[in-house]
Scaffold this motif. Structure first.
Motif, PDB file in Angstrom:
ATOM      1  N   UNK A   1      -0.544  10.884   3.642  1.00 46.78           N
ATOM      2  CA  UNK A   1      -0.672  12.241   4.196  1.00 46.78           C
ATOM      3  C   UNK A   1       0.653  12.571   4.864  1.00 46.78           C
TER       4      UNK A   1
ATOM      5  N   UNK B   1      -6.489   4.643   0.313  1.00 41.81           N
ATOM      6  CA  UNK B   1      -5.050   4.450   0.535  1.00 41.81           C
ATOM      7  C   UNK B   1      -4.287   5.657  -0.010  1.00 41.81           C
ATOM      8  N   UNK B   2      -4.354   6.743   0.746  1.00 43.98           N
ATOM      9  CA  UNK B   2      -3.705   7.978   0.311  1.00 43.98           C
ATOM     10  C   UNK B   2      -2.717   8.421   1.385  1.00 43.98           C
TER      11      UNK B   2
ATOM     12  N   UNK C   1     -13.873   2.927   6.256  1.00 41.69           N
ATOM     13  CA  UNK C   1     -12.604   2.718   5.587  1.00 41.69           C
ATOM     14  C   UNK C   1     -12.121   4.043   5.010  1.00 41.69           C
ATOM     15  N   UNK C   2     -10.801   4.150   4.862  1.00 36.25           N
ATOM     16  CA  UNK C   2     -10.287   5.347   4.184  1.00 36.25           C
ATOM     17  C   UNK C   2      -9.527   4.910   2.940  1.00 36.25           C
TER      18      UNK C   2
ATOM     19  N   UNK D   1      -7.790  -4.218   3.084  1.00 38.31           N
ATOM     20  CA  UNK D   1      -8.883  -5.189   3.028  1.00 38.31           C
ATOM     21  C   UNK D   1      -8.934  -5.832   1.645  1.00 38.31           C
TER      22      UNK D   1
ATOM     23  N   UNK E   1       0.854  -1.189   0.000  1.00 39.90           N
ATOM     24  CA  UNK E   1       0.000   0.000   0.000  1.00 39.90           C
ATOM     25  C   UNK E   1       0.889   1.236   0.000  1.00 39.90           C
ATOM     26  N   UNK E   2       0.279   2.389  -0.308  1.00 36.42           N
ATOM     27  CA  UNK E   2       1.044   3.636  -0.224  1.00 36.42           C
ATOM     28  C   UNK E   2       1.153   4.103   1.224  1.00 36.42           C
ATOM     29  N   UNK E   3       0.056   3.947   1.953  1.00 34.12           N
ATOM     30  CA  UNK E   3       0.018   4.477   3.321  1.00 34.12           C
ATOM     31  C   UNK E   3      -0.139   3.322   4.307  1.00 34.12           C
ATOM     32  N   UNK E   4       0.079   3.618   5.580  1.00 42.37           N
ATOM     33  CA  UNK E   4       0.022   2.594   6.623  1.00 42.37           C
ATOM     34  C   UNK E   4      -1.406   2.082   6.820  1.00 42.37           C
ATOM     35  N   UNK E   5      -1.554   1.088   7.680  1.00 42.14           N
ATOM     36  CA  UNK E   5      -2.863   0.438   7.811  1.00 42.14           C
ATOM     37  C   UNK E   5      -3.898   1.330   8.506  1.00 42.14           C
ATOM     38  N   UNK E   6      -3.458   2.124   9.488  1.00 43.39           N
ATOM     39  CA  UNK E   6      -4.435   2.920  10.233  1.00 43.39           C
ATOM     40  C   UNK E   6      -4.187   4.428  10.175  1.00 43.39           C
ATOM     41  N   UNK E   7      -3.197   4.871   9.391  1.00 42.28           N
ATOM     42  CA  UNK E   7      -2.939   6.312   9.255  1.00 42.28           C
ATOM     43  C   UNK E   7      -2.335   6.571   7.880  1.00 42.28           C
ATOM     44  N   UNK E   8      -2.130   7.851   7.563  1.00 41.55           N
ATOM     45  CA  UNK E   8      -1.702   8.210   6.211  1.00 41.55           C
ATOM     46  C   UNK E   8      -0.199   8.268   6.019  1.00 41.55           C
TER      47      UNK E   8
ATOM     48  N   UNK F   1      -7.970   4.528  11.586  1.00 47.22           N
ATOM     49  CA  UNK F   1      -8.964   4.407  10.513  1.00 47.22           C
ATOM     50  C   UNK F   1      -8.391   3.456   9.459  1.00 47.22           C
ATOM     51  N   UNK F   2      -9.142   2.402   9.198  1.00 47.49           N
ATOM     52  CA  UNK F   2      -8.628   1.305   8.373  1.00 47.49           C
ATOM     53  C   UNK F   2      -8.470   1.697   6.897  1.00 47.49           C
ATOM     54  N   UNK F   3      -7.337   1.313   6.336  1.00 51.94           N
ATOM     55  CA  UNK F   3      -7.008   1.535   4.927  1.00 51.94           C
ATOM     56  C   UNK F   3      -7.752   0.496   4.082  1.00 51.94           C
ATOM     57  N   UNK F   4      -8.586   0.949   3.154  1.00 55.65           N
ATOM     58  CA  UNK F   4      -9.430  -0.022   2.429  1.00 55.65           C
ATOM     59  C   UNK F   4      -8.628  -0.941   1.520  1.00 55.65           C
ATOM     60  N   UNK F   5      -7.462  -0.458   1.065  1.00 61.99           N
ATOM     61  CA  UNK F   5      -6.679  -1.319   0.180  1.00 61.99           C
ATOM     62  C   UNK F   5      -6.130  -2.543   0.931  1.00 61.99           C
TER      63      UNK F   5
END
Lengths: 481, 95
Positions: free
Chosen positions: B68, B65-66, B62-63, A59, A20-27, A53-57
């Protein structure tokens, strides 16, 4: 009982970092190799008052992996807290899945000398990675350093049943699993950087028994070779313990690369009481059937299926098909080239020989190759028609690889074209034989090993460009063979 | 349900708490009372009830995958008792 009367029983737990680009629970970024603590924020630092906040990718990748491994994907799964204290775990707990993981009961088929073998996958769950402790020279005595860039990077934990029976099967399973994850685009398969990690549960039992022995968990297995060595060491150690009347203790053991032994990590023992409970900050995860079906429909062809297709569609031997399909970009490039090549097996030889050598030499992958499938087809065609020798074609491929120039241009500009004109070759053969009258006499008198000398002389006179088939044909004719 | 002193000590160790003998006694009594209160719930028949791990939201939000921006490292380290470069410094971890 000797070692050979014992049956090793092995299961693997794999941790795969998700791409993923970002972590599982933060950006925060998941990129590897940043300066320490440059990819952290209040969430992954575990500061008070923040919520994950869960990263949808994450999942999506978990569902994709679960389906590829033929698991049941659960409509509802639950997050749990795994509690332990360690400096690289800022919250004092890891958010993971425990009694209700997202995927259960799948399988992976591997090859063994005795044929195909099904290895059951017990579960796949999502979790956050911990940070990294550094114990190197920059840390002074009595001090360890902590980098939390990796804290919160998404992981899949994939747990097999204890279905593996020796170190070779374990290595084959791990390689096959790595290939699948890389095909799916969810993991980069890098054992050295730790983005693909493996722990092994190893026990032994007398052959014929159905009751497993006490198992030990092996850690620090960051290469296929270490996995094999550590299992073999551990099996022999456990047999020794049993043979001398002792009992194998359930414990975590660390593979010591330098000494080639596993040793007990005693500190891990008391910490095994993790007091899991449902994560209050994250409600249960619901995965819609629509997502599951959509993901199932979009699954790529997996390495094993592709390998079988390469054998049937291109008539390749199993060995070639396996190597060509181990990584998806190489397989894709092969398929792009195949329609342009005169012969699939010969194309495979070029892929596994000269092209692989060039890629290895340049430390690059097939995606950075500069020539096109059509150009490679032209080169192979030129070899087939005798326009260039195989050796010259290797030089041409090297040049194409580096510059992307058309093979015809390289052949012309480097003067690599092979002489296949009968008249031209015949003239040289005649000249060589005329100059070597005494050798010709000896040859005809029975000194047949002089043949190589004539070939050498002709090739020398033609600067290596004589078509070898034609040279042989004419020499044999003129020498009266 | 009486909690033994040994159990109290085990939980205290896992939580990195150091208790005096008096505290161990007191917590054994108090924690046993808590467990007793919870144990009363065991008498209810919940076989037909879906387990509830959460009382609020039905499902995870869900958020995307961006990425920040992260904190500048000096801010990330601002609360650390000790640091070296941009690393947290902690007492040596054995092993």
């Amino acid at each position: 009982m000797p070692l050979s009367d014992f049956q090793p029983v092995i299961g693997l737990e794999v941790h795969a970092q998700l791409l993923t680009h970002s972590k599982i629970f933060c950006g925060c970024s998941t990129a590897f190799g940043a300066e320490p603590n440059h990819h952290t924020c209040p969430v992954c630092l575990g500061l008070p008052g923040v919520l994950p906040v869960l990263n949808q990718r994450v999942v999506e990748f978990a569902v994709r992996t679960g389906l590829a491994l033929e698991c049941t994907v659960k409509g509802t799964s639950v997050w749990s807290r795994k509690n332990y204290f360690y400096p690289d775990l800022p919250k004092g707990y890891q958010i993971t899945q425990y009694d209700q993981p997202i995927c259960e009961w799948g399988r992976l088929v591997i090859d063994t000398p005795a044929g195909e073998k099904v290895v059951r996958v017990r579960r796949i769950h999502m979790e956050e990675d911990a940070g990294k402790s550094v114990h190197d020279a920059t840390a002074s005595a009595g001090q360890s350093l902590v980098d939390l860039n990796r804290a919160g990077v998404p992981l899949l934990e994939i747990v097999s049943e204890p279905d593996l029976r020796d170190s070779d099967e374990a290595v084959e399973y791990l390689k096959s699993l790595r290939d699948v994850l890389m095909y799916l685009g969810v993991n980069d398969g890098n054992l050295e950087e730790g983005s693909f990690r493996c722990d092994a549960n190893v026990s032994v039992m007398p052959k014929g028994s159905t009751v497993y022995g006490q198992r030990c968990e092996l850690k620090n297995l960051n290469s296929f070779r270490f996995l094999k060595q550590a299992i073999e060491y551990e099996v022999a150690r456990q047999v020794d313990v049993l043979e001398s009347g002792g009992k194998v203790l359930q414990e975590t053991r660390l593979w010591d690369v330098n000494k080639g032994v596993t040793r007990s990590m005693r500190s891990k023992e008391e910490a095994h009481d993790y007091r899991y409970f449902p994560e209050p900050d994250l409600p249960p995860l619901h995965v819609a059937d629509a997502l599951i079906e959509e993901t199932r429909g979009a699954l790529p062809e997996l390495p094993r299926a592709k390998r079988q297709r390469f054998m049937s569609q291109y008539g390749l031997p199993a060995y070639d098909a396996k190597l060509l399909t181990a990584e998806r970009p190489l397989a894709d490039f092969f398929e792009a080239c195949a329609p342009h090549a005169p012969d699939a097996k010969k194309l495979s030889n070029w892929f596994l020989g000269e092209l692989s050598r060039l890629l290895k030499e340049e430390g690059t992958t097939v995606s950075s190759v500069r020539f096109t499938p059509t150009q490679l087809g032209e080169l192979l065609g030129a070899v087939e028609q005798g326009t260039v020798s195989i050796n010259a074609a290797k030089d041409v491929l090297g040049e194409m690889f580096r510059t992307g120039a058309a093979p015809a241009n390289i052949i012309a500009s480097k003067g690599l074209a092979q002489v296949s004109d009968v008249g031209a070759v015949e003239a040289v053969v005649d000249e060589v034989l005329a100059k070597s009258a005494s050798e010709v006499e000896k040859y005809r008198a029975g000194k047949k090993n002089l043949y190589g000398f004539f070939v050498g002389q002709v090739m020398k006179a033609m600067k290596g460009k004589g078509n070898p088939t034609l040279v042989n044909e004419l020499l044999k004719k003129k020498l009266g063979d | 349900m009486a909690l033994t002193l040994e159990q109290v000590r085990h939980v205290a160790t896992l939580a990195r708490l150091s208790l005096t003998p008096e505290e161990e006694q007191r917590y054994a009594t108090q924690l046993s009372a808590v467990l007793d209160a919870v144990a009363q719930l065991q008498s209810l028949d919940v076989s037909q009830v879906e387990p509830t791990s959460h009382a609020t939201l039905a499902s995870s939000l869900l958020r995307e995958d961006v990425m920040r921006p992260s904190l500048p490292p000096e801010k990330a380290l601002a609360n650390a008792p000790a640091s070296v470069g941009t690393c947290f410094s902690v007492p040596k971890i054995l092993e």
